[in-house]
Design an enzyme around this catalytic site. Sequence first.
Site, PDB file in Angstrom:
ATOM      1  N   TRP A 188       0.839  -1.189   0.000  1.00 55.11           N
ATOM      2  CA  TRP A 188       0.000   0.000   0.000  1.00 55.11           C
ATOM      3  C   TRP A 188       0.885   1.256   0.000  1.00 55.11           C
ATOM      4  O   TRP A 188       1.862   1.351   0.722  1.00 55.11           O
ATOM      5  CB  TRP A 188      -0.915   0.012   1.232  1.00 55.11           C
ATOM      6  CG  TRP A 188      -1.708   1.276   1.330  1.00 55.11           C
ATOM      7  CD1 TRP A 188      -2.826   1.610   0.638  1.00 55.11           C
ATOM      8  CD2 TRP A 188      -1.402   2.405   2.165  1.00 55.11           C
ATOM      9  NE1 TRP A 188      -3.250   2.869   0.978  1.00 55.11           N
ATOM     10  CE2 TRP A 188      -2.394   3.380   1.916  1.00 55.11           C
ATOM     11  CE3 TRP A 188      -0.381   2.685   3.086  1.00 55.11           C
ATOM     12  CZ2 TRP A 188      -2.401   4.619   2.572  1.00 55.11           C
ATOM     13  CZ3 TRP A 188      -0.386   3.914   3.731  1.00 55.11           C
ATOM     14  CH2 TRP A 188      -1.402   4.865   3.466  1.00 55.11           C
ATOM     15  N   ASP A 467     -14.397   1.769  -4.734  1.00 59.12           N
ATOM     16  CA  ASP A 467     -13.279   1.381  -3.871  1.00 59.12           C
ATOM     17  C   ASP A 467     -13.426  -0.049  -3.369  1.00 59.12           C
ATOM     18  O   ASP A 467     -14.519  -0.636  -3.406  1.00 59.12           O
ATOM     19  CB  ASP A 467     -13.179   2.349  -2.689  1.00 59.12           C
ATOM     20  CG  ASP A 467     -11.739   2.634  -2.287  1.00 59.12           C
ATOM     21  OD1 ASP A 467     -10.870   1.798  -2.580  1.00 59.12           O
ATOM     22  OD2 ASP A 467     -11.482   3.689  -1.665  1.00 59.12           O
ATOM     23  N   ASP A 535      -2.688   5.468  -3.304  1.00 61.93           N
ATOM     24  CA  ASP A 535      -3.076   6.465  -2.304  1.00 61.93           C
ATOM     25  C   ASP A 535      -1.931   7.413  -1.986  1.00 61.93           C
ATOM     26  O   ASP A 535      -2.137   8.433  -1.322  1.00 61.93           O
ATOM     27  CB  ASP A 535      -3.524   5.772  -1.011  1.00 61.93           C
ATOM     28  CG  ASP A 535      -4.964   5.285  -1.082  1.00 61.93           C
ATOM     29  OD1 ASP A 535      -5.678   5.668  -2.028  1.00 61.93           O
ATOM     30  OD2 ASP A 535      -5.375   4.531  -0.184  1.00 61.93           O
TER      31      ASP A 535
END
Length: 712
Positions: A188, A467, A535
């Site tokens: 991530w 999402d 992100d």
Amino acid sequence: MVEIGADGRTWLLSGPTSSYGLRLGDEDELLHLHWGPRIALPDAEALAAGPGPEYWAFEATLDGHEEYPVEGGPRFVRPALSVRTPDRRGTEWRFEDYTIADGETADGETADGEAAEGVGGDELRLRFSDSGLGITLHYRMRAGTDVVERWVTLANEGPALEVLRADSATWTLPQRDGWRLSQLHGRWAAESRLVRSELTYGEKIIGSRRGHTGHQHLPWVALDADGTATEELGEVYGYALAWSGTWRIAVAQLPDARVQITGGAGYDDSGLLRLEPGETFVTPVFAGLWSDGGFGGASRAWHAYQRAYVIPDAEQDRPVLYNSWEATEFDISEEQQRALARRAAEAGVELFVVDDGWFGARTSDRAGLGDWTVNRDRFPGGLKPLSDYVHGLGMQFGIWVEPEMVNPDSELYRAHPDWVQFQPGRKRTELRNQLVLNLAREDVQEYLWEQLDALLSSAPIDYVKWDFNRAFTDAGWPGEAYPQRLWVDHVHALYKLLDRLRAAHPGVAFESCSGGGGRIDLGIMARTDQVWTSDNTDPLDRLAIQHGFSQVHPARAMAAWVTDSPNTQLNGRVSSLRFRFVSAMAGVLGVGGDLTRWTEEELAEARTWVELYKEIRPVVQGGELHRLRAPQGGLSAVQYVRDGEVVVLAWLQAQHYGEPALPVRLRGLDPSASYECLETGEVHRGAVLLHHGLRTGLRGDLDAAVIRLRRI
């Protein structure tokens, strides 16, 4: 184009620069012949007439030679197909027939309508059978591309059986002295990082056992012989899987140094699905590509293929968007969104997106997921008044959803606690305070369809950010005879839901997001208009992430935002608005900062950058990409070329000892032509730009520039 040999047992698929050949042996063994530079049918027939695999003691003769090795018999390589019945395990197939068809799909669905045998169609179907199980191998080379699409159809007309493994393809590389493997790894906020390493004996396995594509690996690998390929020179073989669930790609160097790549849905061999009599299963597409233009040539071929055959409406440029998440997080209201919308419109934004927090009891990440009704405390009149206001400002309107998830603190979960994935008698694991809905259930599918269809009908909504923020953990289905099937059926249900929504609301665009880049693959890209790359919105980190992403996917699908400085989400890095914008302009430009805190000077500068992006957008989103210098600490640059228009984006991380940044040598230009720089009016010869390069004028730390050239 598909050609068939005179004996009806040799086949050759050819594209603009490459060919793929295979033949059927005397014992119905399907053998690989050729994949590489384009050859003629007589060449393929000569290869087919040559000696077969050589016998070697203690080794299987077929290993490393078969197009699709099944389990059973004298084989020791990883089987692409493994099935079992109560009586036996494995496959002993026989060849039935072949057909040539005209195909239209790009995501693993079989095409309708078969052409007569011979030349004319673009899809080769080879049919085999074993005790009532029909096995069809599909090969297709899309018109105008060198991409080979492969997939498999299993049709069961015999007793029920369990499919433990059904890979989409096995690919065989030519014999070379050695191979280098390229892959994209990460986590991530650090996705799509490129790494290259020498391939050694044994198996290298990448994949996801998380229920979605995953942040850890993109389902793509590339191999170049002897590790000698460069950005523009050398043979490169690439592979990309069109599947948005659990997956596996295995790269094996066999004892005789031959290399095979096998891949498909599912991570291990514990079971994919149960096929009852009369049922059919179609594997996802596993696409392959040969290029002699180095890694850059391979990338441009992948990009052209996806723009032509995968990404919906790829000929349409994606708009500049604004997303409210980093400005507001969960603390949102209609008036606050209106204030942000006014500032976004002033900056020239074309699409305004309300992120998380507009629905149910969603005041934090602890509640509300699953309740897709507007929070009337925050939006008293629903979404329509805000949507109308945004449209009145000249922008489109979008929202964020996460349909596959549910919070335990929600009306949906209280009404249907059995709708989530769970194991009876075990704790229901919560990640991010949420559980995964069992989308394989038809009642869950219908609920989500009704909720989302009603939502998109309730207001003028132009865009949905979809999402998916947690992986599968307790993947159980109490009461289901074969609960293992939820891993595959969840993905099929997701595809079906997206297809149904797109058909019912053709004006709505969709973005695939999964905590950033956790669901990026050819399967989801066939149903969404763009993807959220990461992100991580730090502009320097993004250069490496975007560099890796570009190895296989085009700028047309790569969303990138300009956010606040210091960076609020990750590292606190301070950077100029110039550097942030030029970084994000390498893909689909977006803005995600708190515009209510930007000064009038910053807003005016932002508008200038947005206007510039709109001018270069057709070239960036639709042009050919050349990676001029990789982001490795100093100067990096990318170049886009389309119809005589050239755009160069350049970044300097740090300048050392006062030395000027090196010139960047351009690519893809006509050496005999002249090019005018639109920033300075200078005229450059193509040959000079190709050999001597172009000076960027960058200096200091975190500097950036946009340079436009036009062929005269």
